[in-house]
Motif scaffolding. Structure first.
Motif, mmCIF file in Angstrom:
data_model
loop_
_atom_site.group_PDB
_atom_site.id
_atom_site.type_symbol
_atom_site.label_atom_id
_atom_site.label_comp_id
_atom_site.label_asym_id
_atom_site.label_seq_id
_atom_site.Cartn_x
_atom_site.Cartn_y
_atom_site.Cartn_z
ATOM 1 N N TYR A 126 0.858 -1.181 0.000
ATOM 2 C CA TYR A 126 0.000 0.000 0.000
ATOM 3 C C TYR A 126 0.894 1.230 0.000
ATOM 4 C CZ TYR A 126 -4.177 -2.670 1.244
ATOM 5 O OH TYR A 126 -5.241 -3.519 1.238
ATOM 6 N N PHE A 127 0.632 2.131 -0.903
ATOM 7 C CA PHE A 127 1.322 3.426 -0.894
ATOM 8 C C PHE A 127 0.308 4.456 -0.414
ATOM 9 C CE2 PHE A 127 5.311 2.787 -3.304
ATOM 10 C CZ PHE A 127 5.128 1.463 -3.654
ATOM 11 N N VAL A 128 0.552 5.031 0.743
ATOM 12 C CA VAL A 128 -0.429 5.950 1.323
ATOM 13 C C VAL A 128 0.185 7.332 1.479
ATOM 14 C CG1 VAL A 128 -2.011 6.342 3.216
ATOM 15 C CG2 VAL A 128 -1.341 4.028 2.641
ATOM 16 N N PHE A 129 -0.477 8.319 0.955
ATOM 17 C CA PHE A 129 -0.049 9.709 1.144
ATOM 18 C C PHE A 129 -1.100 10.401 1.999
ATOM 19 C CE2 PHE A 129 3.134 10.967 -2.332
ATOM 20 C CZ PHE A 129 3.593 9.674 -2.480
ATOM 21 N N CYS A 130 -0.632 11.104 3.002
ATOM 22 C CA CYS A 130 -1.566 11.891 3.812
ATOM 23 C C CYS A 130 -1.382 13.354 3.435
ATOM 24 C CB CYS A 130 -1.273 11.680 5.290
ATOM 25 S SG CYS A 130 -2.264 12.713 6.324
ATOM 26 N N VAL A 131 -2.403 13.959 2.858
ATOM 27 C CA VAL A 131 -2.244 15.319 2.340
ATOM 28 C C VAL A 131 -3.345 16.228 2.865
ATOM 29 C CG1 VAL A 131 -1.227 14.453 0.227
ATOM 30 C CG2 VAL A 131 -3.647 14.935 0.289
ATOM 31 N N ASP A 132 -3.088 17.519 2.814
ATOM 32 C CA ASP A 132 -4.131 18.460 3.213
ATOM 33 C C ASP A 132 -4.854 18.979 1.965
ATOM 34 O OD1 ASP A 132 -2.579 20.338 2.038
ATOM 35 O OD2 ASP A 132 -2.033 21.389 3.872
ATOM 36 N N SER A 133 -5.743 19.935 2.188
ATOM 37 C CA SER A 133 -6.649 20.298 1.090
ATOM 38 C C SER A 133 -5.976 21.136 0.011
ATOM 39 C CB SER A 133 -7.849 21.052 1.642
ATOM 40 O OG SER A 133 -7.405 22.237 2.253
ATOM 41 N N SER A 134 -4.714 21.515 0.216
ATOM 42 C CA SER A 134 -4.092 22.324 -0.829
ATOM 43 C C SER A 134 -3.584 21.459 -1.970
ATOM 44 C CB SER A 134 -2.948 23.156 -0.252
ATOM 45 O OG SER A 134 -1.856 22.344 0.016
ATOM 46 N N GLU A 135 -3.627 20.146 -1.783
ATOM 47 C CA GLU A 135 -3.183 19.270 -2.867
ATOM 48 C C GLU A 135 -4.394 18.763 -3.639
ATOM 49 O OE1 GLU A 135 -0.105 18.876 -3.602
ATOM 50 O OE2 GLU A 135 0.827 19.683 -1.787
ATOM 51 N N SER A 136 -4.181 18.599 -4.908
ATOM 52 C CA SER A 136 -5.247 18.054 -5.743
ATOM 53 C C SER A 136 -5.283 16.543 -5.576
ATOM 54 C CB SER A 136 -4.978 18.428 -7.191
ATOM 55 O OG SER A 136 -5.474 17.440 -8.041
ATOM 56 N N GLU A 137 -6.456 16.001 -5.313
ATOM 57 C CA GLU A 137 -6.580 14.571 -5.033
ATOM 58 C C GLU A 137 -6.096 13.727 -6.206
ATOM 59 O OE1 GLU A 137 -8.903 16.790 -4.536
ATOM 60 O OE2 GLU A 137 -9.827 16.556 -2.559
ATOM 61 N N LEU A 138 -6.584 14.082 -7.388
ATOM 62 C CA LEU A 138 -6.196 13.287 -8.543
ATOM 63 C C LEU A 138 -4.720 13.486 -8.852
ATOM 64 C CD1 LEU A 138 -9.299 13.926 -10.770
ATOM 65 C CD2 LEU A 138 -8.686 11.819 -9.655
ATOM 66 N N GLY A 139 -4.242 14.688 -8.575
ATOM 67 C CA GLY A 139 -2.830 14.956 -8.793
ATOM 68 C C GLY A 139 -1.963 14.047 -7.946
ATOM 69 N N ILE A 140 -2.338 13.885 -6.683
ATOM 70 C CA ILE A 140 -1.545 13.046 -5.791
ATOM 71 C C ILE A 140 -1.620 11.582 -6.230
ATOM 72 C CG2 ILE A 140 -1.377 12.170 -3.438
ATOM 73 C CD1 ILE A 140 -0.268 14.916 -3.666
ATOM 74 N N LEU A 141 -2.781 11.163 -6.666
ATOM 75 C CA LEU A 141 -2.901 9.784 -7.169
ATOM 76 C C LEU A 141 -1.913 9.569 -8.305
ATOM 77 C CD1 LEU A 141 -6.587 8.636 -7.470
ATOM 78 C CD2 LEU A 141 -4.748 7.690 -6.132
ATOM 79 N N ASP A 142 -1.831 10.583 -9.135
ATOM 80 C CA ASP A 142 -0.915 10.476 -10.250
ATOM 81 C C ASP A 142 0.529 10.483 -9.773
ATOM 82 O OD1 ASP A 142 -1.226 10.396 -13.174
ATOM 83 O OD2 ASP A 142 0.275 11.987 -13.032
ATOM 84 N N LEU A 143 0.770 11.274 -8.743
ATOM 85 C CA LEU A 143 2.121 11.333 -8.188
ATOM 86 C C LEU A 143 2.536 9.972 -7.656
ATOM 87 C CD1 LEU A 143 4.342 13.484 -7.527
ATOM 88 C CD2 LEU A 143 3.474 13.400 -5.208
ATOM 89 N N ILE A 144 1.615 9.281 -7.014
ATOM 90 C CA ILE A 144 1.940 7.947 -6.512
ATOM 91 C C ILE A 144 2.329 7.052 -7.686
ATOM 92 C CG2 ILE A 144 1.065 5.933 -5.290
ATOM 93 C CD1 ILE A 144 -0.814 7.709 -3.776
ATOM 94 N N GLN A 145 1.553 7.162 -8.730
ATOM 95 C CA GLN A 145 1.859 6.369 -9.912
ATOM 96 C C GLN A 145 3.248 6.714 -10.458
ATOM 97 O OE1 GLN A 145 0.174 3.965 -11.148
ATOM 98 N NE2 GLN A 145 1.135 3.654 -13.133
ATOM 99 N N VAL A 146 3.555 8.000 -10.519
ATOM 100 C CA VAL A 146 4.879 8.419 -11.000
ATOM 101 C C VAL A 146 5.968 7.834 -10.107
ATOM 102 C CG1 VAL A 146 6.421 10.407 -11.190
ATOM 103 C CG2 VAL A 146 4.131 10.543 -12.120
ATOM 104 N N PHE A 147 5.733 7.909 -8.829
ATOM 105 C CA PHE A 147 6.715 7.406 -7.871
ATOM 106 C C PHE A 147 6.947 5.916 -8.077
ATOM 107 C CE2 PHE A 147 7.406 6.070 -3.272
ATOM 108 C CZ PHE A 147 8.769 6.284 -3.326
#
Lengths: 192, 1182
Positions: free
Chosen positions: A72-93
């Motif tokens: 499981y790759f879990v990112f804990c983010v606040d509301s200044s991040e775009s949800e879909l953006g972070i999902l994509d970031l996980i994929q990039v990572f």
């Protein structure tokens, strides 16, 4: 801001822990436990966002995760991040990991924890997204690895350090680590 | 590390960090970033090591140090290293630059004083050529602005430019999110944003970007919520896009769609309500997150009509979702939905009470108190329902064992608190108070939590009073006596309670009852007196009531109540007060008791007298009751419950029966109405008119019960104040800093003054670097100082102008026949000023123009179109929506008001003006140019600059006129954008315009995919008579060292009333070398380095007979040729610009007696030659 990045396996064993805000160790353990508890009971075909990690932050924070094979790759983010953006970031990572390790699997994360950290450092710095271009990330990581090689790598470590590590009184490490299907199959997702 | 403590290794980590080898250093920093934090004491040992690494010649050493530092930066480290990091922000390697930019955010958080000195450079990084650095800067500023948006409003134009030019989705998302935070502060910004955002929504294929756009559009719409009727299209677009998201099979999109939908719901519930079906469908989704979001939306879906139906559906879900948190969520939602806006949607409170009672059957819920408070609230505030509520509560009390039987159900027993209280307080409605009393005094009650027991005891007493009252008149006082006996028997149980409250109340009441029992035995009538104990109603009090009690006039809490004790007295007092706690105390108190009765009585009398005279003493008179007994409360018709329906429908939960009832009732109502309608119709038919009986509307549903919802009590003349709920401990609060103020000397970042190991060569390098930088800092500070003065001057002149304007307005109203001329002249005046305008007013200015197509850098209307422009600018100001804006200055708003009045008078005029609407961006651009030159520090005007324009004539005939301007693009080194303004000069309609250019080898018009190389581009608009509009065309160029001309044709159809003809117009597009240059700021240190590098070839130019002030000259070069001033000393200035392909162009401009010499250097001699020729031309023209 990203507050924490957690990678753990299907059994809740942490493989990479990165907090961008200080938490005491016992708190960290609790967070990992709670997060695992929240994430693990979700089906694979439900949405990747979760609210209500009560330990990290308040209502402003979200858990955004992806499940790859055993991890499981879990990112804990606040509301200044775009949800879909972070999902994509996980994929990039994960794709970057895949590139750097050539078919990355859980064992890579166990035995090369430092390298995983270095890669992560090129993606996220101090809780903020540093780079999203995979080629750029891989390029920087490779340049640094080359530099390490030119210095002779860790094998050139002073004898004192090597003996210190050898004499360290670690609990017995199990010889056979049986993890099962370990390859993280990176699905090719459409770019965001 | 991995959740385990490794702090024991802290010192070793520091050792490894300081290793000279990168391999170990990296490991050291990694370990440090994992386990160091503010409490780690060895961290202070690292300062010098980190500083050394930051200035290391190896970029990866620096990078590793930055990354590590970002995780463990402390206030001390931030203070000591802020300056070093700031230097790194202009490092040559983008890899370091972006890291340095990102870490600045962490530094700001820990050391807020660094924000102001570092901000100019951070802002500059927004336009960094490297996209990574740009993205980092956007990231940091967005993060800063999210917390304190108002300080960053002035950056809006810059971000707007970035938004329209950037193609990086990450950056776009961040910027769009930022705009979402800014719009609530500045509604005008929102208006400007709507158009580009809708365009993005239409054009983008990236879901994440689409979603963020929709989100920001929603934020804009919320900020504009009042007025602005013509945005329904945007709302529809958003809702429609969100529906697509929700219907998507991807659960993530579904979730986000619902999330965004709930934001629209707050301001535009109607548009969401039409998607009720979809949302109800989501309630059945297997994903809990999605169900929760759908629940949020339901909140806004309900109306009087469908409330029962929706709640029924939810109740079904409640039954299904046993034992999960989701069920608790459902429960709160049901209550939220029903109680929203003062029970607005509830037509039948009996139904609601039975829903609440049904909810108490839930096992293991945590929300017992919520249900309880609802029960209390409804019973207190809805008088008509009390009878029913009391009956239900009595049953609950009777069956209390069902609720308390299981330890797991602890949460729910809170309900008993409400039940007991309601039964006690409204006991007059009880059918059988005796039975309830008995239920309340069961031994099992002692197992309940203390606070509930206390309520039980207290209310048992109330019930007792009721029973007495009921039975006293009777000859046989048996019942009353039995009741007393019951109490005396049962109450001792509570007297033994461990809970003090219960104990106290029980003891009191048992004594009371014993006393009453004695009186009863003597056959004394006590009922009235006992009831009097509980007389008077308890009113609901608003939660904020206490806070809002105004301080009575003249009340000074700090003033002495008595005469302040004199000095000597207080000395006496001291030992005394000490003694109070020591031995003397008993004596003291005994003296008190010795005071005889008479004395006491006398004192009491005196006190009463005083109180009577004291206006501030709160008297016992029940003034609060007065509010409650306001006229109109009592004579509201009392409910008639239709008892023809049996109270229990077998096999059906209670609440369902109400749904049925409700339907029947509505049908009956409808039938009644129809009858009436028919009657009316019959009557009306005679007159030949039809009455329309449309579908049942909201208003048709009459509530089953006329209920009187008592509002919560507030103190008289309560203060209307909003609470400041900000968390005082928020670290971001410290960053609430005004960034537009000039820097003060004290705000400089601390620079290390002595360093012991400086003699190494890299360190020396750094020193060299830092010296010019400091001087630069100083000079920039001076400039800023000057700017401030200028601003003051401008303000003064502005005020004067405003007075004049006002005057003019009066005139205007007088001579209505030519108001346009008046506005015009007034505006030309303003035109002359913009170059001197300060940033704040620039923002105002930028905002005051309505949406503009993607912003260009520097444009001004050519002199020939100036007349049209000015009038159009005036038109922009009197745009219909303008008066709604909140202007900071009163004068302005009053001006607007006047305009409004004027507008009403000039309805005919408006049309005319509107035609110019599309023009006004010229003015905006001209101002943008002025702003740029100020920012670069060029203009230190003693006198205002004449208006300037970069638009030049392209071609003209009797139908149409085209002017154009060419700008380079930061992002792409081979593209330039040609903006062409088309102006319709004829009286006919121009349409189907096609723009075509004959490509050369070097320059090509960019055509859409699939178009042939000779196809023309369709101009995306049509031109009504007199209107002008701007279109942009992108050209790709290969070599930029030579100017070029491209031949082209514009074909169009002229459509007049009787005929339409094809027309064409040939033109020549002139690509000057200047148009490939981009205004790029440059610091003097970098500039000096550049000149020293020796890569540049020189050339020079001499201009004779130039008689204009030097600053005008500079401004002209800046404006027309896209240069920026690096430094100016007296009559000598150095300037810099960069071509889109990265050529550096440096100028040294000197003037003496009408002669100007320009020494220029550039890495491309032919480009330089051409640029110089063009400069020469510019000055020969004037």
């Amino acid at each position: 801001m990203i507050k924490a990045i957690l990678i753990f396996n299907n059994h809740g064993k942490p493989r990479l822990i990165r907090f961008y805000q200080y938490f005491a160790e016992d708190m960290q353990q609790q967070i990992i436990r709670e997060t695992f508890h929240l994430v693990s009971k979700r089906d694979d075909n439900v949405c990747n966002f979760l609210e209500g990690g009560s330990l990290i932050g308040g209502s402003d924070y979200k858990l955004i995760y992806r499940h790859y094979a055993t991890l499981y790759f879990v990112f804990c983010v606040d509301s200044s991040e775009s949800e879909l953006g972070i999902l994509d970031l996980i994929q990039v990572f994960v794709e970057t990991l895949d590139k750097c390790f050539e078919n990355v699997c859980e064992l890579d994360l166990i035995f090369h924890m430092d390298k995983v950290h270095y890669i992560l450092q090129e993606v996220v710095m101090g809780g903020m997204v540093l780079e999203t271009n995979m080629n750029e990330i891989v390029g920087q990581v490779e340049l640094q690895n080359r530099m390490e090689k030119s210095e002779g790598g860790l094998s050139a470590a002073p004898a004192r350090a090597v003996s210190a590590v050898k004499n360290m009184n670690l609990p017995e490490i199990p010889r056979n680590i049986n993890i099962g299907d370990i390859n993280i199959k990176v699905p090719s997702l459409s770019p965001f | 590390m991995l959740g385990y403590d490794v702090s024991w290794a802290a010192f070793n980590i520091v050792e490894v960090m300081s290793s000279s080898k990168f391999t170990y250093k990296r490991i050291g920093y990694l370990a440090a970033s994992q386990c160091f934090h503010e409490g780690t004491d060895v961290i202070m040992l690292t300062t010098n090591q980190i500083r050394k690494d930051l200035s290391s010649p190896n970029q990866y050493d620096t990078g590793v140090a930055l990354t590590g530092l970002s995780c463990f930066v402390t206030p001390d480290l931030a203070r000591d290293l802020a300056n070093d990091i700031m230097t790194l922000m202009s490092h040559t390697k983008p890899y370091i630059r972006k890291k340095a930019v990102l870490i600045m955010y962490k530094v700001f958080l820990k050391y807020p004083e660094s924000l102001r000195p570092a901000f100019p450079r951070l802002k500059e990084k927004l336009e960094d050529p490297d996209p990574g650095v740009q993205s980092a800067a956007v990231n940091v500023i967005c993060e800063l602005a999210r917390r304190n948006p108002k300080n960053y409003l002035s950056l809006a134009p810059l971000f707007f430019k970035l938004m329209t030019s950037s193609t990086n989705n990450w950056v776009l998302i961040k910027i769009i999110k930022l705009f979402g935070a800014l719009t609530p502060l500045e509604p005008r910004l929102g208006k400007k944003l709507i158009e580009p955002l809708t365009n993005l929504i239409h054009s983008t294929s990236a879901m994440s970007l689409l979603y963020e756009c929709v989100n920001t559009v929603i934020a804009v719409l919320i900020s504009l919520s009042s007025g602005m009727p013509n945005h329904s299209a945007s709302i529809q677009l958003c809702v429609q896009k969100l529906r697509i998201l929700i219907e998507d099979s991807d659960q993530n999109l579904k979730y986000l769609g619902l999330l965004a939908m709930s934001k629209i719901l707050k301001t535009h519930p109607k548009s969401v309500q039409s998607h009720k079906d979809l949302i109800l469908q989501c309630l059945d989704d297997k994903d809990e997150s999605i169900r929760l979001r759908a629940l949020d939306l339901l909140y806004g879906m309900v109306s009087k009509k469908n409330l029962m139906e929706i709640v029924k559906k939810l109740m079904l879900h409640v039954d299904k979702a046993e034992g999960t948190t989701y069920r608790d969520e459902l429960l709160t939602k049901i209550i939220d939905i029903c109680s929203q806006s003062n029970y607005q949607y509830i037509t039948n409170f009996e139904w609601y009470i039975s829903i609440l009672v049904e909810l108490t059957r839930l096992e293991g819920t945590r929300h017992g108190h919520l249900i309880a408070s609802q029960m209390l609230d409804v019973a207190i505030r809805v008088k008509a329902i009390r009878g029913f509520a009391v009956a239900q509560m009595a049953t609950l009390l009777d069956n209390a064992h069902l609720l308390t039987g299981n330890t797991q159900r602890n949460g729910i027993c809170e309900v008993l608190y409400a039940a007991a209280w309601i039964c006690g307080e409204f006991s007059e409605h009880l059918e059988d108070p005796m039975q309830t009393l008995e239920a309340m005094l069961r031994p099992k009650v002692a197992t309940l939590p203390g606070h509930i027991q206390a309520v039980y005891v207290q209310n048992a007493a109330k019930l007792f009073a009721t029973v007495l009252q009921k039975h006293e008149g009777e000859t046989d006082s048996q019942v009353a006596q039995e009741t007393s006996q019951l109490l005396i028997e049962r109450l001792p149980l509570f007297v033994q309670s461990a809970n003090l409250e219960v104990q106290e109340r029980a003891s009191c009441i048992i004594q009371l009852v014993k006393y009453i029992q004695k009186l009863q035995q003597k056959n004394v009538e006590v009922a009235d007196e006992v009831t009097a104990l509980f007389a008077g109603e308890l009113n609901p009090v608003a939660p904020k009531a206490q806070k809002k009690v105004p301080i009575p006039e003249g009340l000074d809490l700090d003033a002495w109540i008595n005469e302040p004790p004199s000095e000597s007295e207080s000395e006496d007092e001291k030992p005394k007060s000490k003694a109070v706690f020591a031995k003397e105390e008993p004596k003291h108190s005994r003296r008190h008791t010795e005071v005889d009765e008479k004395e006491l009585a006398r004192r009491r009398e005196v006190r009463k007298q005083e109180q009577a005279n004291n206006p501030f003493y709160i008297k016992a008179s029940p003034s609060s009751q007065k509010v409650f007994d306001a006229p109109g409360v009592e004579h509201i018709p009392v409910v008639q419950i239709d008892l023809s329906v049996p109270l229990k429908v077998p096999g059906m939960p209670m609440s369902d029966q109400y749904v049925k009832l409700e339907e029947e009732r509505r049908q009956k109502d409808k039938a009644d109405k129809k009858k009436k309608d028919k009657k009316k119709k019959r009557e009306k038919r005679g007159k030949g008119r039809k009455a329309d009986s449309g579908p049942e509307s909201e208003e048709d549903i009459t509530p089953a019960q006329q209920v009187d919802i008592v509002t919560e009590e507030m103190p008289e003349n309560a203060l209307p104040s909003d609470d400041d709920d900000k968390d005082p401990n928020d670290p971001h609060k410290a960053l609430d800093i005004d960034l537009d103020k000039p820097l003060a000397d004290s705000e400089k970042l601390p620079v290390r003054t002595h360093r012991p190991e400086v003699l190494k060569s890299p360190a020396e390098d750094r020193e060299n670097e830092s010296i010019p930088q400091e001087s630069k800092k100083k000079s920039s500070k001076e400039k800023k100082e000057k700017k401030k003065d200028k601003e003051k001057d401008r303000k003064r002149s502005k005020e004067e102008k405003k007075k004049k304007k006002k005057h003019k307005e009066v005139e205007e109203e007088l001579m209505e026949s030519q108001p346009e001329e008046a506005v015009q002249s007034e505006d030309t005046k303003e035109m002359a000023v913009p170059p001197t305008s300060a940033e704040a007013s620039d923002l105002d200015f930028w905002l005051s123009s309505a949406p503009v197509p993607p912003a260009a850098q520097e444009v001004t209307a050519p002199s020939s179109t100036a007349a049209v422009d000015t009038s159009s600018a005036a038109a922009a100001e009197s745009e219909p929506d303008e008066p709604k804006d909140t202007e900071p200055e009163d004068t302005k708003s009053s001006k607007h008001k006047k305009k409004k009045q004027k507008k009403e008078k000039e309805e005919k005029e408006k049309k005319k003006k509107k035609r110019h609407h599309h023009h006004h961006h010229h003015r905006h651009h001209s101002d943008g140019g002025g702003e740029d030159s100020v920012q670069n520090g060029t203009v230190e005007d003693e006198e205002p600059l004449p208006p300037m324009s970069n638009y030049s004539l392209l071609a003209e005939n009797s139908y149409i006129k085209m002017v154009y301007d060419i700008q380079g693009n930061h992002q792409d080194e081979s593209k330039v954008v040609v903006s062409v303004i088309f102006e319709n000069k004829s009286d006919s309609f121009l349409k189907s315009m096609e723009f075509n250019v004959l490509d050369s080898l070097n320059s090509k018009l960019q055509r859409p995919d699939g178009a042939g190389p000779h196809d023309g581009l369709t101009v995306p608009f049509q031109l009504p008579p007199g209107v002008s509009n701007e279109a942009r065309f992108v050209f790709t160029v290969q070599s930029i060292v030579m100017p070029q001309k491209l031949k082209g044709t514009l074909t169009f159809i002229v459509k007049s009333e009787e005929s339409s003809t094809h027309e064409k117009l040939d033109f020549k597009l002139h690509f000057t070398c200047t148009s490939y240059l981009i205004t790029t700021p440059c610091y003097s240190d970098a500039y000096a380095k550049l000149l020293e590098s020796g890569d540049l070839k020189g050339s020079s130019l001499r201009l004779e007979g130039v008689n204009m002030p030097f600053h005008h000259l500079l401004a002209r070069i800046c404006f027309h040729h896209h240069f920026s001033v690096v430094e100016r000393i007296d009559s000598c200035a150095s300037m810099y610009s960069r071509s889109i392909q990265g050529h550096h162009v440096c100028l040294l401009v000197k003037t003496s007696d009408q002669t100007v010499t320009i020494d220029a250097k550039c890495d491309e001699p032919s480009l330089l030659g051409n640029v110089l020729d063009e400069i020469k031309q510019t000055f020969s023209k004037c």
